[in-house]
Motif scaffolding. Structure first.
Motif, PDB file in Angstrom:
ATOM      1  N   UNK A  17       0.832  -1.206   0.000  1.00 18.56           N
ATOM      2  CA  UNK A  17       0.000   0.000   0.000  1.00 18.56           C
ATOM      3  C   UNK A  17       0.861   1.249   0.000  1.00 18.56           C
ATOM      4  N   UNK A  18       1.883   1.273   0.851  1.00 20.92           N
ATOM      5  CA  UNK A  18       2.764   2.439   0.925  1.00 20.92           C
ATOM      6  C   UNK A  18       3.498   2.636  -0.402  1.00 20.92           C
ATOM      7  N   UNK A  19       4.025   1.544  -0.973  1.00 21.99           N
ATOM      8  CA  UNK A  19       4.754   1.655  -2.242  1.00 21.99           C
ATOM      9  C   UNK A  19       3.826   2.138  -3.360  1.00 21.99           C
ATOM     10  N   UNK A  20       2.619   1.615  -3.413  1.00 19.45           N
ATOM     11  CA  UNK A  20       1.658   2.039  -4.436  1.00 19.45           C
ATOM     12  C   UNK A  20       1.305   3.507  -4.265  1.00 19.45           C
ATOM     13  N   UNK A  21       1.048   3.923  -3.032  1.00 16.41           N
ATOM     14  CA  UNK A  21       0.717   5.329  -2.762  1.00 16.41           C
ATOM     15  C   UNK A  21       1.864   6.242  -3.159  1.00 16.41           C
ATOM     16  N   UNK A  58      15.599   7.010   5.532  1.00 10.74           N
ATOM     17  CA  UNK A  58      16.409   5.792   5.540  1.00 10.74           C
ATOM     18  C   UNK A  58      15.833   4.656   4.704  1.00 10.74           C
ATOM     19  N   UNK A  59      14.534   4.625   4.502  1.00  7.70           N
ATOM     20  CA  UNK A  59      13.912   3.530   3.759  1.00  7.70           C
ATOM     21  C   UNK A  59      13.718   3.836   2.281  1.00  7.70           C
ATOM     22  N   UNK A  60      14.155   4.998   1.866  1.00  9.30           N
ATOM     23  CA  UNK A  60      13.996   5.373   0.458  1.00  9.30           C
ATOM     24  C   UNK A  60      15.048   4.625  -0.359  1.00  9.30           C
ATOM     25  N   UNK A  61      14.601   3.713  -1.226  1.00  9.68           N
ATOM     26  CA  UNK A  61      15.555   2.866  -1.956  1.00  9.68           C
ATOM     27  C   UNK A  61      15.796   3.333  -3.392  1.00  9.68           C
ATOM     28  N   UNK A  62      14.863   4.076  -3.965  1.00  9.40           N
ATOM     29  CA  UNK A  62      15.069   4.557  -5.334  1.00  9.40           C
ATOM     30  C   UNK A  62      16.162   5.621  -5.322  1.00  9.40           C
ATOM     31  N   UNK A  70       9.446  12.946  -0.599  1.00  4.34           N
ATOM     32  CA  UNK A  70      10.285  13.184   0.582  1.00  4.34           C
ATOM     33  C   UNK A  70       9.524  14.006   1.622  1.00  4.34           C
ATOM     34  N   UNK A  71       8.769  14.987   1.174  1.00 11.32           N
ATOM     35  CA  UNK A  71       7.995  15.813   2.104  1.00 11.32           C
ATOM     36  C   UNK A  71       6.945  14.964   2.813  1.00 11.32           C
ATOM     37  N   UNK A  72       6.297  14.073   2.084  1.00 10.85           N
ATOM     38  CA  UNK A  72       5.303  13.187   2.692  1.00 10.85           C
ATOM     39  C   UNK A  72       5.957  12.243   3.698  1.00 10.85           C
ATOM     40  N   UNK A  75       6.785  14.157   6.868  1.00 11.63           N
ATOM     41  CA  UNK A  75       5.577  14.412   7.654  1.00 11.63           C
ATOM     42  C   UNK A  75       5.126  13.143   8.375  1.00 11.63           C
ATOM     43  N   UNK A  76       5.172  12.016   7.701  1.00 14.72           N
ATOM     44  CA  UNK A  76       4.756  10.743   8.311  1.00 14.72           C
ATOM     45  C   UNK A  76       5.714  10.336   9.432  1.00 14.72           C
ATOM     46  N   UNK A  77       7.002  10.591   9.251  1.00 11.55           N
ATOM     47  CA  UNK A  77       7.973  10.282  10.318  1.00 11.55           C
ATOM     48  C   UNK A  77       7.708  11.158  11.543  1.00 11.55           C
TER      49      UNK A  77
END
Length: 186
Positions: A17-21, A58-62, A70-72, A75-77
Motif C-alpha cells: 500500500x505504501x509503495x503504491x501510494x 532511511x527507507x527510500x531505496x530509489x 520526501x515531504x510526505x 511528515x509521516x515520520x
C-alpha cells in the motif's frame, strides 16, 4: 509459526500500500526530483538537521524521487514520533504526583492532539499535491509543539521535554523539506 502468518500478511499489505501510494504521488505531482542526499542537503541548514533528514529517509531505496514524496515521508515520520511521545505522555499523566505536573501534561496532550491533526492535514495536502498554504500549516504545528515545550520548561524538569524537542525538530525538518516544493510559502 501460524500466529506469525497474519502479521506477515499485514506487513506485506502495508508495504504494498505504501509503495503504491508513493508511486501514485510521484506520478501525479509536478515536483522536482532529487536524490535523498541532494534533498537533505538542500533542506537542512545544519549537520544535525541533515542527519535527521537522512534518518527520516532511511527507507527510500530509489536513487531519485520527487520532493513531494520526501515531504510526505518527513511528515509521516514526524507523526510516528508524535505517536510515541503521546503514548509515553499517557503514562506520565497517570503517574503525575503534583498538580503543576498534571496540568503541564494535560496541556501537552492537548497540544499534541492539535499538532497531530495539523500534520495529518499537511500529509493529506501533500498526498493530494496541494502545496499552497502549507507553510503556515507546518508553522502552526511547530508552534503547537513549542507551547508544550514552554509549559514543560516553566513547570518542571521532565523526560517529556527531550521527547518534545525531538518531535519539534522532526516537524521543523518536515517543514524544511516541504519548502523545497513550489507553492509552499516560506
Amino acid at each position: 509459526m501460524s500466529s506469525m502468518k497474519p502479521i506477515v500478511v499485514f506487513l506485506v499489505h502495508l508495504a504494498f500500500t505504501f509503495a503504491t501510494r508513493c508511486r501514485l504521488l510521484e506520478a501525479s505531482c509536478q515536483a522536482p526530483s532529487f536524490t535523498v542526499e541532494a534533498a537533505c542537503r538542500a533542506a537542512a541548514g545544519t549537520e544535525y538537521m541533515y542527519e535527521l533528514c537522512r534518518d527520516a529517509m532511511r527507507d527510500m531505496s530509489a536513487p531519485e524521487n520527487q520532493v513531494s514524496l520526501y515531504a510526505l515521508v518527513a511528515a509521516k515520520r514526524a507523526l510516528a514520533s508524535y505517536g510515541d511521545t503521546v503514548q509515553a505522555l499517557a503514562g506520565m499523566l497517570r503517574n503525575a504526583s503534583h498538580q503543576d505536573e498534571r496540568k503541564a501534561y494535560m496541556l501537552c496532550a492537548d497540544r499534541y492532539r492539535d499538532s497531530g491533526d495539523t500534520m495529518r492535514g499537511v500529509a493529506d495536502e501533500l498526498n493530494g499535491c496541494r502545496f499552497a498554504g502549507l507553510g503556515q500549516r507546518y508553522r502552526d504545528g511547530i508552534a503547537q509543539l513549542e507551547s508544550c515545550r514552554d509549559r514543560l520548561f516553566k513547570a518542571m524538569s521532565s523526560p517529556l521535554y527531550a521527547m518534545n524537542l525531538l518531535d519539534r525538530n522532526k516537524a521543523i525538518l518536515a517543514y524544511f523539506v516541504g519548502r523545497l516544493l513550489a507553492g509552499v510559502d516560506p
